[in-house]
Motif scaffolding. Sequence first.
Motif, short mmCIF file in Angstrom:
data_model
loop_
_atom_site.label_atom_id
_atom_site.label_comp_id
_atom_site.label_asym_id
_atom_site.label_seq_id
_atom_site.Cartn_x
_atom_site.Cartn_y
_atom_site.Cartn_z
N LYS A 24 47.97 45.38 44.72
CA LYS A 24 47.16 44.74 45.98
C LYS A 24 45.84 44.95 45.82
O LYS A 24 45.14 44.99 44.89
N ARG A 25 45.22 44.84 46.96
CA ARG A 25 43.81 44.67 47.05
C ARG A 25 43.30 46.17 46.85
O ARG A 25 44.05 47.21 46.96
N THR A 26 42.09 46.02 46.59
CA THR A 26 41.05 47.30 46.74
C THR A 26 40.19 47.46 47.45
O THR A 26 39.63 46.34 47.97
N LEU A 88 52.23 32.78 58.51
CA LEU A 88 51.06 32.27 58.02
C LEU A 88 50.00 32.83 58.86
O LEU A 88 49.91 33.07 60.11
N HIS A 89 49.04 33.12 58.32
CA HIS A 89 47.60 33.88 59.02
C HIS A 89 46.46 33.53 58.28
O HIS A 89 46.33 33.28 57.20
N VAL A 90 45.03 33.74 59.16
CA VAL A 90 43.84 33.92 58.29
C VAL A 90 43.32 35.22 58.26
O VAL A 90 43.28 35.75 59.65
N THR A 91 43.22 36.00 57.51
CA THR A 91 42.94 37.37 57.61
C THR A 91 41.40 37.54 57.79
O THR A 91 40.63 36.97 57.34
N MET A 92 41.33 38.27 58.97
CA MET A 92 39.77 38.54 59.27
C MET A 92 39.21 39.78 58.74
O MET A 92 38.02 39.90 58.46
N HIS A 135 42.99 28.38 44.79
CA HIS A 135 43.73 29.41 44.32
C HIS A 135 42.71 30.50 44.33
O HIS A 135 41.47 30.32 43.82
N PHE A 136 43.28 31.71 44.20
CA PHE A 136 42.48 33.16 43.70
C PHE A 136 43.24 33.52 42.51
O PHE A 136 44.38 33.78 42.54
N ARG A 137 42.52 33.50 41.24
CA ARG A 137 42.96 34.10 40.01
C ARG A 137 44.35 33.53 39.56
O ARG A 137 44.99 34.21 38.99
N ASN A 138 44.68 32.41 40.06
CA ASN A 138 45.82 31.62 39.63
C ASN A 138 46.91 32.46 40.06
O ASN A 138 48.04 32.43 39.60
N GLY A 173 37.42 46.37 53.99
CA GLY A 173 36.99 45.41 52.80
C GLY A 173 37.53 45.53 51.48
O GLY A 173 38.47 46.45 51.40
N GLU A 174 37.30 44.57 50.73
CA GLU A 174 37.72 44.60 49.53
C GLU A 174 36.53 44.49 48.26
O GLU A 174 36.61 43.86 47.19
N GLY A 175 35.44 44.85 48.92
CA GLY A 175 34.32 44.56 48.15
C GLY A 175 33.90 43.22 47.81
O GLY A 175 33.38 43.02 46.78
N ARG A 176 34.04 42.26 48.68
CA ARG A 176 33.75 40.95 48.49
C ARG A 176 33.52 40.15 49.85
O ARG A 176 34.09 40.65 50.83
N ALA A 177 32.87 39.12 49.62
CA ALA A 177 32.42 38.52 51.05
C ALA A 177 33.76 37.71 51.69
O ALA A 177 34.58 37.46 51.16
N PRO A 180 37.06 32.87 54.42
CA PRO A 180 38.27 32.28 55.32
C PRO A 180 39.34 31.23 54.42
O PRO A 180 38.86 30.44 53.86
N HIS A 181 40.41 31.73 54.56
CA HIS A 181 41.46 30.88 53.86
C HIS A 181 42.77 31.02 54.41
O HIS A 181 43.07 32.20 55.13
N LEU A 182 43.66 30.26 54.19
CA LEU A 182 45.18 30.51 54.77
C LEU A 182 46.14 30.63 53.26
O LEU A 182 46.51 29.40 53.04
N THR A 183 46.66 31.38 52.97
CA THR A 183 47.47 31.83 52.09
C THR A 183 48.91 31.24 52.33
O THR A 183 49.61 31.57 53.18
N PHE A 184 49.32 30.36 51.29
CA PHE A 184 50.88 29.73 51.54
C PHE A 184 51.88 30.10 50.39
O PHE A 184 52.99 30.02 50.55
O1 C5P Z 1 44.55 37.58 53.36
P1 C5P Z 1 45.49 37.06 52.57
O2 C5P Z 1 47.03 37.68 52.77
O3 C5P Z 1 45.55 35.52 52.59
O4 C5P Z 1 45.35 37.38 50.95
C1 C5P Z 1 46.39 37.06 49.96
C2 C5P Z 1 46.09 37.55 48.85
O5 C5P Z 1 44.81 36.82 48.34
C3 C5P Z 1 45.64 38.98 48.78
O6 C5P Z 1 46.48 39.54 47.64
C4 C5P Z 1 44.27 39.18 48.51
O7 C5P Z 1 43.89 40.26 47.94
C5 C5P Z 1 43.96 37.93 47.81
N1 C5P Z 1 42.40 37.67 48.04
C6 C5P Z 1 41.65 37.21 47.08
N2 C5P Z 1 40.29 36.80 47.13
C7 C5P Z 1 39.89 36.71 48.38
C8 C5P Z 1 40.82 36.97 49.63
C9 C5P Z 1 42.11 37.20 49.31
O8 C5P Z 1 42.20 37.58 46.12
N3 C5P Z 1 38.42 36.48 48.72
#
Ligand code: C5P
Length: 199
Positions: A24-26, A88-92, A135-138, A173-177, A180-184
Amino acid sequence: MLKVIFFFSSVHAISEKNTKNKRKRTTGKEIEDSSERKKKKKKQYRPNYFISLPITNPEITSSIQAVQDAIIQKDQRLSKAMVRSGSLHVTMLVMHLSNEEEISIAVGALADSKDFVEDLLKGKKVDLSFQGIDHFRNEVGFVKLPENDHTTKLTEIAETMKKIFQEKGILTGEGRAFKPHLTFMKLSKSTELRKQVVL
Ligand code: C5P
């Protein structure tokens, strides 16, 4: 273009993340550590709670459902990767909370955020639009929010909230800016999929 209007009252209560899936996230805190301790810490500080805006507007959820259906038609295996309509959500903000005490500090921080967010909004609404996919990292498929005054305001709100939580000692945080996005869809919903499929 699809739209949703944001009020502070629509911010989700602090929700616990499903920690069933492992990678998961870090939070970035683990960068300080090394080798085995690093691994341990990484696990320890993985975000396990988040604050998000639920996306429930049927016009948006049904359009996302249509995208999901089209993807599944191309590859049935991907059905396991789809985010359910009700989730479905936008993570803040994401954070790591280790115990009841930290949970109640975070609840207090969320309550404190209300006045700051209302100050930022100055009685105006944040009107979120969704357009295009990326997409993030495919591994994570998401709908984009176009850059405009509304997303700038949303970013200000997310950054202000992060500061409030951090001032109370919460690991955020996850060490990144904030992006805003909506993951599907996300492959992490299935370990098998992550091994097999490249988006
Ligand atoms: O926040 P959300 O539930 O939409 O995140 C879905 C996935 O996207 C998570 O695994 C999160 O780590 C990843 N993510 C990412 N880069 C971002 C934001 C979220 O890889 N900038």
